[in-house]
Write a protein that holds these residues in place. Structure first.
Motif, PDB file in Angstrom:
ATOM      1  N   GLU A  36      23.392 -77.542  45.594  1.00 48.42           N
ATOM      2  CA  GLU A  36      24.300 -76.558  44.992  1.00 48.42           C
ATOM      3  C   GLU A  36      23.520 -75.414  44.352  1.00 48.42           C
ATOM      4  O   GLU A  36      23.888 -74.254  44.498  1.00 48.42           O
ATOM      5  N   ILE A  37      22.438 -75.759  43.680  1.00 49.03           N
ATOM      6  CA  ILE A  37      21.607 -74.727  43.050  1.00 49.03           C
ATOM      7  C   ILE A  37      21.001 -73.827  44.114  1.00 49.03           C
ATOM      8  O   ILE A  37      20.979 -72.606  43.967  1.00 49.03           O
ATOM      9  N   ALA A  38      20.532 -74.422  45.188  1.00 50.47           N
ATOM     10  CA  ALA A  38      19.923 -73.647  46.274  1.00 50.47           C
ATOM     11  C   ALA A  38      20.914 -72.625  46.836  1.00 50.47           C
ATOM     12  O   ALA A  38      20.540 -71.488  47.136  1.00 50.47           O
ATOM     13  N   GLU A  39      22.172 -73.005  46.954  1.00 50.39           N
ATOM     14  CA  GLU A  39      23.193 -72.072  47.424  1.00 50.39           C
ATOM     15  C   GLU A  39      23.394 -70.938  46.428  1.00 50.39           C
ATOM     16  O   GLU A  39      23.560 -69.781  46.818  1.00 50.39           O
ATOM     17  N   HIS A  40      23.376 -71.265  45.144  1.00 53.49           N
ATOM     18  CA  HIS A  40      23.581 -70.244  44.107  1.00 53.49           C
ATOM     19  C   HIS A  40      22.469 -69.200  44.103  1.00 53.49           C
ATOM     20  O   HIS A  40      22.737 -68.013  43.943  1.00 53.49           O
ATOM     21  N   VAL A  41      21.228 -69.647  44.229  1.00 48.07           N
ATOM     22  CA  VAL A  41      20.100 -68.717  44.081  1.00 48.07           C
ATOM     23  C   VAL A  41      19.468 -68.316  45.410  1.00 48.07           C
ATOM     24  O   VAL A  41      18.460 -67.620  45.432  1.00 48.07           O
ATOM     25  N   ARG A  42      20.074 -68.768  46.504  1.00 46.08           N
ATOM     26  CA  ARG A  42      19.597 -68.416  47.855  1.00 46.08           C
ATOM     27  C   ARG A  42      18.139 -68.814  48.084  1.00 46.08           C
ATOM     28  O   ARG A  42      17.274 -67.980  48.349  1.00 46.08           O
ATOM     29  N   CYS A  43      17.904 -70.096  47.928  1.00 41.61           N
ATOM     30  CA  CYS A  43      16.580 -70.643  48.241  1.00 41.61           C
ATOM     31  C   CYS A  43      16.793 -72.014  48.865  1.00 41.61           C
ATOM     32  O   CYS A  43      17.929 -72.457  49.029  1.00 41.61           O
ATOM     33  N   SER A  44      15.727 -72.700  49.188  1.00 42.13           N
ATOM     34  CA  SER A  44      15.856 -74.024  49.787  1.00 42.13           C
ATOM     35  C   SER A  44      15.961 -75.090  48.695  1.00 42.13           C
ATOM     36  O   SER A  44      15.455 -74.903  47.580  1.00 42.13           O
ATOM     37  N   PRO A  45      16.612 -76.217  49.002  1.00 44.18           N
ATOM     38  CA  PRO A  45      16.649 -77.310  48.036  1.00 44.18           C
ATOM     39  C   PRO A  45      15.244 -77.785  47.661  1.00 44.18           C
ATOM     40  O   PRO A  45      14.999 -78.178  46.523  1.00 44.18           O
ATOM     41  N   ARG A  46      14.322 -77.718  48.616  1.00 47.41           N
ATOM     42  CA  ARG A  46      12.944 -78.120  48.324  1.00 47.41           C
ATOM     43  C   ARG A  46      12.348 -77.242  47.222  1.00 47.41           C
ATOM     44  O   ARG A  46      11.610 -77.725  46.360  1.00 47.41           O
ATOM     45  N   ASN A  47      12.643 -75.952  47.254  1.00 49.69           N
ATOM     46  CA  ASN A  47      12.169 -75.045  46.215  1.00 49.69           C
ATOM     47  C   ASN A  47      12.754 -75.447  44.858  1.00 49.69           C
ATOM     48  O   ASN A  47      12.068 -75.412  43.828  1.00 49.69           O
ATOM     49  N   VAL A  48      14.010 -75.851  44.845  1.00 47.65           N
ATOM     50  CA  VAL A  48      14.651 -76.301  43.596  1.00 47.65           C
ATOM     51  C   VAL A  48      13.938 -77.542  43.071  1.00 47.65           C
ATOM     52  O   VAL A  48      13.639 -77.636  41.873  1.00 47.65           O
ATOM     53  N   TYR A  49      13.658 -78.514  43.951  1.00 46.77           N
ATOM     54  CA  TYR A  49      12.944 -79.721  43.522  1.00 46.77           C
ATOM     55  C   TYR A  49      11.583 -79.364  42.931  1.00 46.77           C
ATOM     56  O   TYR A  49      11.170 -79.918  41.908  1.00 46.77           O
TER      57      TYR A  49
END
Length: 59
Positions: A36-49
């Motif tokens: 969900e965060i990745a969708e909000h900030v337009r990045c990959s989930p891996r980047n969020v992790y």
């Protein structure tokens, strides 16, 4: 301004690394998943992790 837009789900075309990290932190505090965060900030989930792991190391 850019961070607030990203948290609201309408990020600008580009976020600086610092803006992206701040948005990820705020959204993590709200309990959103990495996807969900990745969708909000337009990045990959891996980047969020990755960003989440840096928050834990810094604390």
């Amino acid at each position: 301004m850019a961070i607030e837009r990203a948290v609201a789900g309408d990020p600008p075309e580009r976020l600086t690394p610092r803006e992206r990290a701040a948005a990820v932190r705020k959204l993590s505090e709200r309990g959103l998943s990495a996807e969900e965060i990745a969708e909000h900030v337009r990045c990959s989930p891996r980047n969020v992790y990755y960003l989440r792991s840096t928050f834990r190391r810094a604390a």
